[in-house]
Design a protein around this motif. Sequence first.
Motif, PDB file in Angstrom:
ATOM      1  N   ARG A  31     -40.555   5.004  20.978  1.00  0.00           N
ATOM      2  CA  ARG A  31     -39.564   6.000  20.555  1.00  0.00           C
ATOM      3  C   ARG A  31     -38.219   5.756  21.231  1.00  0.00           C
ATOM      4  NH1 ARG A  31     -42.375  11.642  19.058  1.00  0.00           N
ATOM      5  NH2 ARG A  31     -44.173  10.776  17.954  1.00  0.00           N
ATOM      6  N   GLN A  32     -37.913   4.499  21.383  1.00  0.00           N
ATOM      7  CA  GLN A  32     -36.630   4.121  21.969  1.00  0.00           C
ATOM      8  C   GLN A  32     -35.957   3.049  21.126  1.00  0.00           C
ATOM      9  OE1 GLN A  32     -37.619   3.037  26.091  1.00  0.00           O
ATOM     10  NE2 GLN A  32     -36.477   4.842  26.751  1.00  0.00           N
ATOM     11  N   ILE A  33     -34.629   3.067  21.162  1.00  0.00           N
ATOM     12  CA  ILE A  33     -33.808   2.137  20.405  1.00  0.00           C
ATOM     13  C   ILE A  33     -32.848   1.451  21.371  1.00  0.00           C
ATOM     14  CG2 ILE A  33     -31.816   2.096  18.827  1.00  0.00           C
ATOM     15  CD1 ILE A  33     -33.266   4.232  17.161  1.00  0.00           C
ATOM     16  N   ARG A  34     -32.678   0.132  21.215  1.00  0.00           N
ATOM     17  CA  ARG A  34     -31.620  -0.563  21.952  1.00  0.00           C
ATOM     18  C   ARG A  34     -30.403  -0.682  21.053  1.00  0.00           C
ATOM     19  NH1 ARG A  34     -31.093  -6.919  23.463  1.00  0.00           N
ATOM     20  NH2 ARG A  34     -30.381  -6.896  21.289  1.00  0.00           N
ATOM     21  N   LEU A  35     -29.262  -0.300  21.593  1.00  0.00           N
ATOM     22  CA  LEU A  35     -27.998  -0.427  20.876  1.00  0.00           C
ATOM     23  C   LEU A  35     -27.103  -1.396  21.633  1.00  0.00           C
ATOM     24  CD1 LEU A  35     -27.300   3.338  20.060  1.00  0.00           C
ATOM     25  CD2 LEU A  35     -28.287   1.616  18.544  1.00  0.00           C
ATOM     26  N   SER A  36     -26.599  -2.409  20.934  1.00  0.00           N
ATOM     27  CA  SER A  36     -25.635  -3.336  21.505  1.00  0.00           C
ATOM     28  C   SER A  36     -24.318  -3.160  20.771  1.00  0.00           C
ATOM     29  CB  SER A  36     -26.114  -4.782  21.354  1.00  0.00           C
ATOM     30  OG  SER A  36     -25.082  -5.673  21.753  1.00  0.00           O
ATOM     31  N   CYS A  37     -23.262  -2.877  21.522  1.00  0.00           N
ATOM     32  CA  CYS A  37     -21.962  -2.652  20.894  1.00  0.00           C
ATOM     33  C   CYS A  37     -20.990  -3.792  21.189  1.00  0.00           C
ATOM     34  CB  CYS A  37     -21.363  -1.327  21.377  1.00  0.00           C
ATOM     35  SG  CYS A  37     -21.233  -1.184  23.158  1.00  0.00           S
ATOM     36  N   SER A  38     -21.478  -4.899  21.727  1.00  0.00           N
ATOM     37  CA  SER A  38     -20.598  -5.984  22.167  1.00  0.00           C
ATOM     38  C   SER A  38     -19.924  -6.707  21.006  1.00  0.00           C
ATOM     39  CB  SER A  38     -21.406  -6.997  22.984  1.00  0.00           C
ATOM     40  OG  SER A  38     -22.469  -7.540  22.217  1.00  0.00           O
ATOM     41  N   TYR A  39     -20.605  -6.810  19.878  1.00  0.00           N
ATOM     42  CA  TYR A  39     -20.144  -7.641  18.770  1.00  0.00           C
ATOM     43  C   TYR A  39     -19.168  -6.905  17.861  1.00  0.00           C
ATOM     44  CZ  TYR A  39     -20.837 -11.278  15.169  1.00  0.00           C
ATOM     45  OH  TYR A  39     -20.668 -12.307  14.263  1.00  0.00           O
ATOM     46  N   LEU A  40     -18.997  -5.588  18.095  1.00  0.00           N
ATOM     47  CA  LEU A  40     -18.270  -4.735  17.166  1.00  0.00           C
ATOM     48  C   LEU A  40     -16.846  -4.437  17.635  1.00  0.00           C
ATOM     49  CD1 LEU A  40     -21.076  -2.099  16.490  1.00  0.00           C
ATOM     50  CD2 LEU A  40     -20.531  -4.120  15.112  1.00  0.00           C
ATOM     51  N   THR A  41     -16.016  -4.050  16.678  1.00  0.00           N
ATOM     52  CA  THR A  41     -14.726  -3.444  17.009  1.00  0.00           C
ATOM     53  C   THR A  41     -14.977  -1.981  17.344  1.00  0.00           C
ATOM     54  OG1 THR A  41     -14.295  -2.764  14.736  1.00  0.00           O
ATOM     55  CG2 THR A  41     -13.559  -4.983  15.386  1.00  0.00           C
ATOM     56  N   THR A  42     -13.984  -1.329  17.927  1.00  0.00           N
ATOM     57  CA  THR A  42     -14.151   0.097  18.241  1.00  0.00           C
ATOM     58  C   THR A  42     -14.314   0.925  16.964  1.00  0.00           C
ATOM     59  OG1 THR A  42     -11.727   0.250  18.390  1.00  0.00           O
ATOM     60  CG2 THR A  42     -12.951   0.011  20.458  1.00  0.00           C
ATOM     61  N   ASP A  43     -13.598   0.571  15.903  1.00  0.00           N
ATOM     62  CA  ASP A  43     -13.736   1.301  14.637  1.00  0.00           C
ATOM     63  C   ASP A  43     -15.148   1.177  14.080  1.00  0.00           C
ATOM     64  OD1 ASP A  43     -11.111   2.114  14.731  1.00  0.00           O
ATOM     65  OD2 ASP A  43     -10.370   0.601  13.333  1.00  0.00           O
ATOM     66  N   HIS A  44     -15.692  -0.022  14.144  1.00  0.00           N
ATOM     67  CA  HIS A  44     -17.061  -0.212  13.657  1.00  0.00           C
ATOM     68  C   HIS A  44     -18.062   0.510  14.547  1.00  0.00           C
ATOM     69  CE1 HIS A  44     -15.900  -3.891  11.102  1.00  0.00           C
ATOM     70  NE2 HIS A  44     -16.375  -2.967  10.279  1.00  0.00           N
ATOM     71  N   ALA A  45     -17.788   0.566  15.853  1.00  0.00           N
ATOM     72  CA  ALA A  45     -18.683   1.287  16.757  1.00  0.00           C
ATOM     73  C   ALA A  45     -18.732   2.769  16.401  1.00  0.00           C
ATOM     74  CB  ALA A  45     -18.234   1.095  18.204  1.00  0.00           C
ATOM     75  N   VAL A  46     -17.583   3.341  16.093  1.00  0.00           N
ATOM     76  CA  VAL A  46     -17.524   4.755  15.714  1.00  0.00           C
ATOM     77  C   VAL A  46     -18.249   4.981  14.388  1.00  0.00           C
ATOM     78  CG1 VAL A  46     -15.982   6.615  14.973  1.00  0.00           C
ATOM     79  CG2 VAL A  46     -15.403   5.233  16.989  1.00  0.00           C
ATOM     80  N   GLU A  47     -17.952   4.156  13.387  1.00  0.00           N
ATOM     81  CA  GLU A  47     -18.581   4.328  12.076  1.00  0.00           C
ATOM     82  C   GLU A  47     -20.085   4.074  12.176  1.00  0.00           C
ATOM     83  OE1 GLU A  47     -19.455   4.989   8.142  1.00  0.00           O
ATOM     84  OE2 GLU A  47     -17.683   5.549   9.308  1.00  0.00           O
ATOM     85  N   GLY A  48     -20.469   3.039  12.928  1.00  0.00           N
ATOM     86  CA  GLY A  48     -21.891   2.752  13.084  1.00  0.00           C
ATOM     87  C   GLY A  48     -22.631   3.879  13.784  1.00  0.00           C
ATOM     88  N   ALA A  49     -22.019   4.456  14.821  1.00  0.00           N
ATOM     89  CA  ALA A  49     -22.653   5.567  15.534  1.00  0.00           C
ATOM     90  C   ALA A  49     -22.766   6.798  14.640  1.00  0.00           C
ATOM     91  CB  ALA A  49     -21.857   5.895  16.795  1.00  0.00           C
ATOM     92  N   THR A  50     -21.786   7.010  13.779  1.00  0.00           N
ATOM     93  CA  THR A  50     -21.840   8.135  12.840  1.00  0.00           C
ATOM     94  C   THR A  50     -23.002   7.957  11.870  1.00  0.00           C
ATOM     95  OG1 THR A  50     -19.438   8.409  12.990  1.00  0.00           O
ATOM     96  CG2 THR A  50     -20.528   9.429  11.099  1.00  0.00           C
ATOM     97  N   ARG A  51     -23.154   6.754  11.334  1.00  0.00           N
ATOM     98  CA  ARG A  51     -24.272   6.478  10.421  1.00  0.00           C
ATOM     99  C   ARG A  51     -25.612   6.614  11.146  1.00  0.00           C
ATOM    100  NH1 ARG A  51     -22.342   0.933   7.253  1.00  0.00           N
ATOM    101  NH2 ARG A  51     -20.267   1.665   6.580  1.00  0.00           N
ATOM    102  N   LEU A  52     -25.654   6.099  12.379  1.00  0.00           N
ATOM    103  CA  LEU A  52     -26.893   6.173  13.145  1.00  0.00           C
ATOM    104  C   LEU A  52     -27.275   7.621  13.416  1.00  0.00           C
ATOM    105  CD1 LEU A  52     -29.107   4.747  14.823  1.00  0.00           C
ATOM    106  CD2 LEU A  52     -27.534   4.820  16.765  1.00  0.00           C
ATOM    107  N   ALA A  53     -26.308   8.446  13.766  1.00  0.00           N
ATOM    108  CA  ALA A  53     -26.591   9.864  14.033  1.00  0.00           C
ATOM    109  C   ALA A  53     -27.151  10.542  12.791  1.00  0.00           C
ATOM    110  CB  ALA A  53     -25.313  10.560  14.500  1.00  0.00           C
ATOM    111  N   ARG A  54     -26.586  10.219  11.627  1.00  0.00           N
ATOM    112  CA  ARG A  54     -27.092  10.804  10.383  1.00  0.00           C
ATOM    113  C   ARG A  54     -28.533  10.379  10.133  1.00  0.00           C
ATOM    114  NH1 ARG A  54     -22.918   9.749   7.747  1.00  0.00           N
ATOM    115  NH2 ARG A  54     -23.517   7.835   6.650  1.00  0.00           N
TER     116      ARG A  54
END
Length: 445
Positions: A410-433
């Motif tokens: 019940r755990q997820i690893r998230l890596s944000c190294s490859y992304l831009t800040t805009d993609h990090a925000v949009e990706g986190a929004t999708r993930l939260a949904r």
Amino acid sequence: MTTARVSTEPAGVLPRSGLHASLSAPLLDTMTFLNEVTLRYPQAISFAPGRPYEGDFDVARVPGLIETYLDHLRARGLSEDRVRTALYQYGETAGQIRDIVAGMLAVDEDMTVDPASVVVTVGCQEAVLLILRALFTGPDDVLLVDSPAYVGITGAASLLDIPVVPVPGTPDGPSLAGLERTVREIEASGRRARCLYVVPDCSNPTGVSMRREDRTALLDTAARLGLLLLEDNPYGVFSRVRRPTLKSLDTERRVVYLGSFAKTAFPGARVGFVVADQLVAGADGRPPGLLADEVAKVKSMVTVNTSSLSQAAVAGLLLQNGGGLRSANEASARHYQATMRCLRETLAAELPPGSSETAGVRWNDPDGGFFLTLDVPFEADEAALDVSAEKYGVIWTPMRHFHLDDAGDRQIRLSCSYLTTDHAVEGATRLARFVKDRSTTLGPV
């Protein structure tokens, strides 16, 4: 009379039982999964790959890096014939830039390292394989790993038939009580705990960093238990807090240090290294030698040597930056910290604590590096990942890949190294949904 074994497979098909058992283990599919999952869903935002950000890569710089190294050789008095040989021919098995790597460790990590104790490898993964082969003598030697652990270490151990036992991790690194208990249990079974693999700075996969006092305590515990420590440090340069490496605190040659230029230079060079300054008793009355010499023997039968071109490019980058890479990575460190901050802030806004939709959802707060750990109230397996990628457009890594037991489901690893800040925000929004919908649909189990 010996009866020949008759294969039941069609002609040209090898029976799987005739291959090494590790090749059938799910563990060995993990690295391929991490490399390829993003390609399966090209339209999705991916928090899966632990790759450095490509925005600062400049192809035009590479020839200049090599030329800088060649100029360095000329300045040392090498003739043009010897410069040509250094670039085109097989080089020293242990590496031709060992003095430059040792200089980098002095500049970046305050480590005093004899260049003779350095072996330059084909990425850090080869360093892992070589040191394991050198140190482990048989099935009674056990490798300990801070759990959850990077799959590169557990996979290499599997290929070499080395038994691996996890030591429970904490938010501050491996549990010292758990380490001592585990070692005693191994000894009681008639086996030997040989060494512990640990990533003290911004660990992969958890993002956890060890406090200085915990590093000192780990060294003391390892000395008392007779353990070597394998310290892997690919992410320390990117931490907001600069802490001493275990190796820089090591006064007993207790630590074997593993390093990589994949994150701090560029992964395509495939250059890593190992510092193995432990003494090895000499044969036939000869004086002791270095463990690095034994590691180089193994390397001579695996890759012969590390690419001279790759070593030249990495050395040129170091020489252009005063011998170290911390200053050269300041912009990258700021980028990784910014994407991590965007990820955390978006999760906090979209998954506020106290909501019925977010019960059981929490995440840690790494002080740098590439990775963050997210707890969820449902099975975070490949089936859930497929739904997340196809319907929500976001990819992540199931943490179960990094555990040797049934933990991490019940755990997820998230890596944000490859992304831009805009993609990090949009990706986190999708993930939260996705997390809210999945939690609501399945409910607690």
